[in-house]
Scaffold this motif. Sequence first.
Motif, PDB file in Angstrom:
ATOM      1  N   GLU A   1     -55.513  -9.706  47.053  1.00 12.66           N
ATOM      2  CA  GLU A   1     -56.545  -9.702  48.094  1.00 12.66           C
ATOM      3  C   GLU A   1     -57.735  -8.846  47.668  1.00 12.66           C
ATOM      4  N   ARG A   2     -57.430  -7.689  47.091  1.00 15.28           N
ATOM      5  CA  ARG A   2     -58.516  -6.793  46.683  1.00 15.28           C
ATOM      6  C   ARG A   2     -59.356  -7.422  45.568  1.00 15.28           C
ATOM      7  N   GLU A   3     -58.681  -8.014  44.605  1.00 11.28           N
ATOM      8  CA  GLU A   3     -59.412  -8.634  43.494  1.00 11.28           C
ATOM      9  C   GLU A   3     -60.360  -9.717  43.987  1.00 11.28           C
ATOM     10  N   VAL A   4     -59.876 -10.529  44.918  1.00  8.93           N
ATOM     11  CA  VAL A   4     -60.717 -11.626  45.407  1.00  8.93           C
ATOM     12  C   VAL A   4     -61.887 -11.059  46.199  1.00  8.93           C
ATOM     13  N   ARG A   5     -61.607 -10.056  47.005  1.00  8.56           N
ATOM     14  CA  ARG A   5     -62.670  -9.485  47.829  1.00  8.56           C
ATOM     15  C   ARG A   5     -63.782  -8.893  46.966  1.00  8.56           C
ATOM     16  N   VAL A   6     -63.417  -8.209  45.910  1.00  5.32           N
ATOM     17  CA  VAL A   6     -64.445  -7.560  45.082  1.00  5.32           C
ATOM     18  C   VAL A   6     -64.941  -8.464  43.967  1.00  5.32           C
ATOM     19  N   ASN A   7     -64.466  -9.706  43.967  1.00  2.93           N
ATOM     20  CA  ASN A   7     -64.965 -10.687  42.986  1.00  2.93           C
ATOM     21  C   ASN A   7     -64.641 -10.271  41.557  1.00  2.93           C
ATOM     22  N   ASP A   8     -63.450  -9.750  41.346  1.00  4.37           N
ATOM     23  CA  ASP A   8     -63.017  -9.336  40.002  1.00  4.37           C
ATOM     24  C   ASP A   8     -62.671 -10.583  39.187  1.00  4.37           C
ATOM     25  N   THR A   9     -63.495 -10.872  38.188  1.00  4.99           N
ATOM     26  CA  THR A   9     -63.287 -12.113  37.434  1.00  4.99           C
ATOM     27  C   THR A   9     -62.035 -12.075  36.573  1.00  4.99           C
ATOM     28  N   ARG A  10     -61.489 -10.882  36.332  1.00  4.88           N
ATOM     29  CA  ARG A  10     -60.276 -10.834  35.508  1.00  4.88           C
ATOM     30  C   ARG A  10     -59.062 -11.308  36.297  1.00  4.88           C
ATOM     31  N   ARG A  11     -59.013 -11.045  37.583  1.00  2.60           N
ATOM     32  CA  ARG A  11     -58.007 -11.603  38.481  1.00  2.60           C
ATOM     33  C   ARG A  11     -56.583 -11.389  37.951  1.00  2.60           C
ATOM     34  N   PHE A  12     -56.254 -10.164  37.588  1.00  3.33           N
ATOM     35  CA  PHE A  12     -54.938  -9.935  37.008  1.00  3.33           C
ATOM     36  C   PHE A  12     -53.817 -10.269  37.997  1.00  3.33           C
ATOM     37  N   ALA A  13     -53.911  -9.733  39.217  1.00  2.00           N
ATOM     38  CA  ALA A  13     -52.843  -9.991  40.184  1.00  2.00           C
ATOM     39  C   ALA A  13     -52.752 -11.481  40.485  1.00  2.00           C
ATOM     40  N   SER A  14     -53.907 -12.107  40.551  1.00  2.00           N
ATOM     41  CA  SER A  14     -53.916 -13.542  40.804  1.00  2.00           C
ATOM     42  C   SER A  14     -53.204 -14.284  39.675  1.00  2.00           C
ATOM     43  N   GLN A  15     -53.435 -13.835  38.449  1.00  5.02           N
ATOM     44  CA  GLN A  15     -52.749 -14.478  37.315  1.00  5.02           C
ATOM     45  C   GLN A  15     -51.254 -14.200  37.356  1.00  5.02           C
ATOM     46  N   PHE A  16     -50.884 -13.012  37.802  1.00  6.38           N
ATOM     47  CA  PHE A  16     -49.456 -12.709  37.913  1.00  6.38           C
ATOM     48  C   PHE A  16     -48.810 -13.611  38.964  1.00  6.38           C
ATOM     49  N   ILE A  17     -49.528 -13.827  40.067  1.00  6.38           N
ATOM     50  CA  ILE A  17     -48.970 -14.692  41.116  1.00  6.38           C
ATOM     51  C   ILE A  17     -48.847 -16.125  40.602  1.00  6.38           C
ATOM     52  N   THR A  18     -49.894 -16.601  39.943  1.00  7.03           N
ATOM     53  CA  THR A  18     -49.836 -17.945  39.369  1.00  7.03           C
ATOM     54  C   THR A  18     -48.628 -18.075  38.454  1.00  7.03           C
ATOM     55  N   ALA A  19     -48.421 -17.064  37.614  1.00  2.00           N
ATOM     56  CA  ALA A  19     -47.290 -17.109  36.681  1.00  2.00           C
ATOM     57  C   ALA A  19     -45.965 -17.017  37.424  1.00  2.00           C
ATOM     58  N   ALA A  20     -45.911 -16.203  38.462  1.00  4.32           N
ATOM     59  CA  ALA A  20     -44.658 -16.070  39.222  1.00  4.32           C
ATOM     60  C   ALA A  20     -44.293 -17.388  39.887  1.00  4.32           C
ATOM     61  N   LEU A  21     -45.306 -18.127  40.323  1.00  6.57           N
ATOM     62  CA  LEU A  21     -45.033 -19.408  40.970  1.00  6.57           C
ATOM     63  C   LEU A  21     -44.681 -20.490  39.955  1.00  6.57           C
ATOM     64  N   ARG A  22     -44.767 -20.142  38.671  1.00  2.24           N
ATOM     65  CA  ARG A  22     -44.352 -21.076  37.620  1.00  2.24           C
ATOM     66  C   ARG A  22     -43.005 -20.683  37.020  1.00  2.24           C
ATOM     67  N   LEU A  23     -42.392 -19.653  37.539  1.00  2.82           N
ATOM     68  CA  LEU A  23     -41.094 -19.226  37.017  1.00  2.82           C
ATOM     69  C   LEU A  23     -40.025 -20.271  37.346  1.00  2.82           C
ATOM     70  N   PRO A  24     -38.902 -20.215  36.649  1.00  6.53           N
ATOM     71  CA  PRO A  24     -37.817 -21.165  36.928  1.00  6.53           C
ATOM     72  C   PRO A  24     -37.288 -21.020  38.358  1.00  6.53           C
ATOM     73  N   ILE A  25     -36.486 -21.995  38.742  1.00 10.24           N
ATOM     74  CA  ILE A  25     -35.979 -22.088  40.109  1.00 10.24           C
ATOM     75  C   ILE A  25     -35.128 -20.874  40.488  1.00 10.24           C
ATOM     76  N   THR A  26     -34.650 -20.154  39.480  1.00 10.70           N
ATOM     77  CA  THR A  26     -33.836 -18.974  39.772  1.00 10.70           C
ATOM     78  C   THR A  26     -34.645 -17.902  40.502  1.00 10.70           C
ATOM     79  N   TYR A  27     -35.940 -18.023  40.474  1.00  9.02           N
ATOM     80  CA  TYR A  27     -36.793 -17.069  41.177  1.00  9.02           C
ATOM     81  C   TYR A  27     -37.275 -17.642  42.514  1.00  9.02           C
ATOM     82  N   LYS A  28     -36.512 -18.570  43.050  1.00  9.03           N
ATOM     83  CA  LYS A  28     -36.970 -19.287  44.246  1.00  9.03           C
ATOM     84  C   LYS A  28     -37.264 -18.342  45.416  1.00  9.03           C
TER      85      LYS A  28
END
Lengths: 223, 520
Positions: free
Chosen positions: A34-61
């Motif tokens: 939320e903070r990254e998006v609000r401040v327009n941080d183009t690196r978007r680290f947390a956002s990238q972590f979330i994207t990656a987490a949502l691509r993890l195998p089903i064991t992380y459901k």
Amino acid sequence: MLLSVLSSVPLRAKVNRPDPVRTWPVDTLLVRFEREVRVNDTRRFASQFITAALRLPITYKSRQDSLLTGLEQLALKSVDTKVQQAAALEIAAAGEIGRGPPPIPNALPRLVRIYRRHDDPALRLTIRNQMPLQVERRAAAAFLRSIAAEPDTSAGTGPHGYFSHGDPRTEALARLAEMGEEGRAVLQAMHRSGEARSPQARIMLDNMARRGFPVRDLARSQQ
Amino acid sequence: MMRTSLLTVAAAASLSAGCGDAGTDSVHQFGAADGPAFSATSRALDPLGPGWRTTAESPHGCFVSVAARDGAIPYLYRRIPLRLPTGVQTKDGAVTAFRYRGVRPDGRVLAVLNCVIPATDRAREAVARRFGVPDGPEKDGVVIQGCVTENSRENPCPIDPIVVIAPPAEEPCSNCNEPVPPPPPSGGGGGTGPCSSCGPAAPTLSCTSGVPRGGTGQCTVSTGDGSIPEVVGWEFTDGVSTVTQYTSAARWRGTAVQSGTVTAALADGNRLQANFGVADRGWKWATHATSEYGDGTATCLNHTPSFGPGNANGLNLPMDNGASDCTTGQRMIQPDSYAPAGDGFTVGTVSGGPNEGLHYVKTARLYLRRKSAYNQGMWPSAAGVALRDEQQSACGDWTNWHGFMRCMGADPDGYIAGVRAHEGYGTTGHNGHFSAAYDAVADPSNDPMIFFDQRVGPNTLDLGAFVTNTRNGFYPRAQRSDIATRDISGGGTVVTGNWSGTYYGWSPPEGKFLVNHNSF
């Protein structure tokens, strides 16, 4: 000899650190997102972590479900439109055809819920735009069809008349035209049934019919 | 096995530097030809033995003896101060002994490492990592033996105590007692090791700064006098990604995409730091994207201006639409990245150097290409319609929309000018459909070219996630152009104020013009 041999071989290694994708608490990820998006941080680290987490195998459901629920809440309750859109996009990406692991089921109902409960035009546009890519294709097409069939009570005057930029009905039809044969079938059905209640949707369907319902398929090209 | 070699590398390299500062602290048993020996009693290391005295300024250090390769001097010796981050130290300053040795099958000791380190696990790990011990059997049967002990009689080290034996320094420095210069200011500079006033010049680390993202950046350890620096490893971090390379190369070079801090680990235990600076490439929509507007180049509208369905008098359309294709609904910014083939950007992963494994956007090519269509039924030359009743009495039997507007005292040319402005740049240069879309996408706080320029992905994530997330960052920025160009009736706020006045529209069912006030 030993020294010279070994010193000529560079070693590369990544330092073992906690993996945010798998180990950071969901709340931490969401707060940073939320903070990254609000401040327009183009690196978007947390956002990238979330994207990656949502691509993890089903064991992380369970972790993925928690993330999606948190994102849905952000989309619904954040006062920042950018955060709403970014959260909706993360949910949409989780249910997108062509992503690495199998798409997460039930992303679409979350998007539909957000769309129905929120009247922000930008957020709604975000969700409509993502429909052609959703793995739950039939439901996505049905959702767009319901939008395209909505009535329009505006006067329809001005240089565009009924073809106003931003009209959700014509935009929904344009998105259906990006869903390949499934989209074409829905457009043809709408044209046959006359269920479109707005003049602009009817005119656009007539125009499409005259041109043979030209479509393209964004999701198939993802695969 | 590799790690063990680092013990040898580190020790040998540090010894070869020449100016060992062993003079006051070391235990010398000159003439010992068969390697480091062991003292007879544990008192030798009580507390931590002779030569283990440390100071408040340098509380941690190692004593290293390494078998000389040429055999002229059996063992080379050096004392190496350890400069460890405070995070690995104890609050009360407690220390422990860290002792390892490498032994050949024939029993000859190749190297001995005796260290005083903070009594923490993290310190043990850090020192072990620095010297690469222990790591199992070494090549050619060399065995690594050792232990870490709290220097307690109840917890004796199996090879306790090791006493380093060293020959006298080969070339004693005459001025080694001069004060060690203070560490350099952080950021961009280099560092100096102990005893910088004699022997080889103190090494310094320098890194490139201001390299445009995607260019080549490098860090170099140099001594300034042509001697070979004693590097054992490199590390880069930006707070999220960490890249480590164990190598003796004095230069670390590769594609630069992310600023951060680079650390060079030297064989003598020193660590030099410098900023690795990367600059944006300066991508902007205004200068690096394509914006194109064709005024009135489409001809898909031709009807007597009206109020009813199909009454558009002007449309803003994609440039690629056919001349007779009035289809709207395509997103303003193209390619719109809703399919891989439709991505307006390409990505890359750095293959070596400080930013190895980090992802970035290599190229970006976007455009806003629109054109407008005007209803040809507005032109003075357009076909007319038959009038009747009072409209016939006022304006004649037959007229077109333009003629009727003039007949009724309205302003058809003003209306047409308003439509043109509305579809294009607006009356202010900013309130037309095209200009609104352009302004939104060229706004620095929203500019997708700036976004692409600055995008960097951590090396812990796969490229697919980086691409997905880059698209997700692009969509709202491009979408803001779609939103800005909306009509008032579509929820927009920008495209307005281009015309306001009386408008007559033809009503086919009634066979007459109807009047209304119109603004857009």
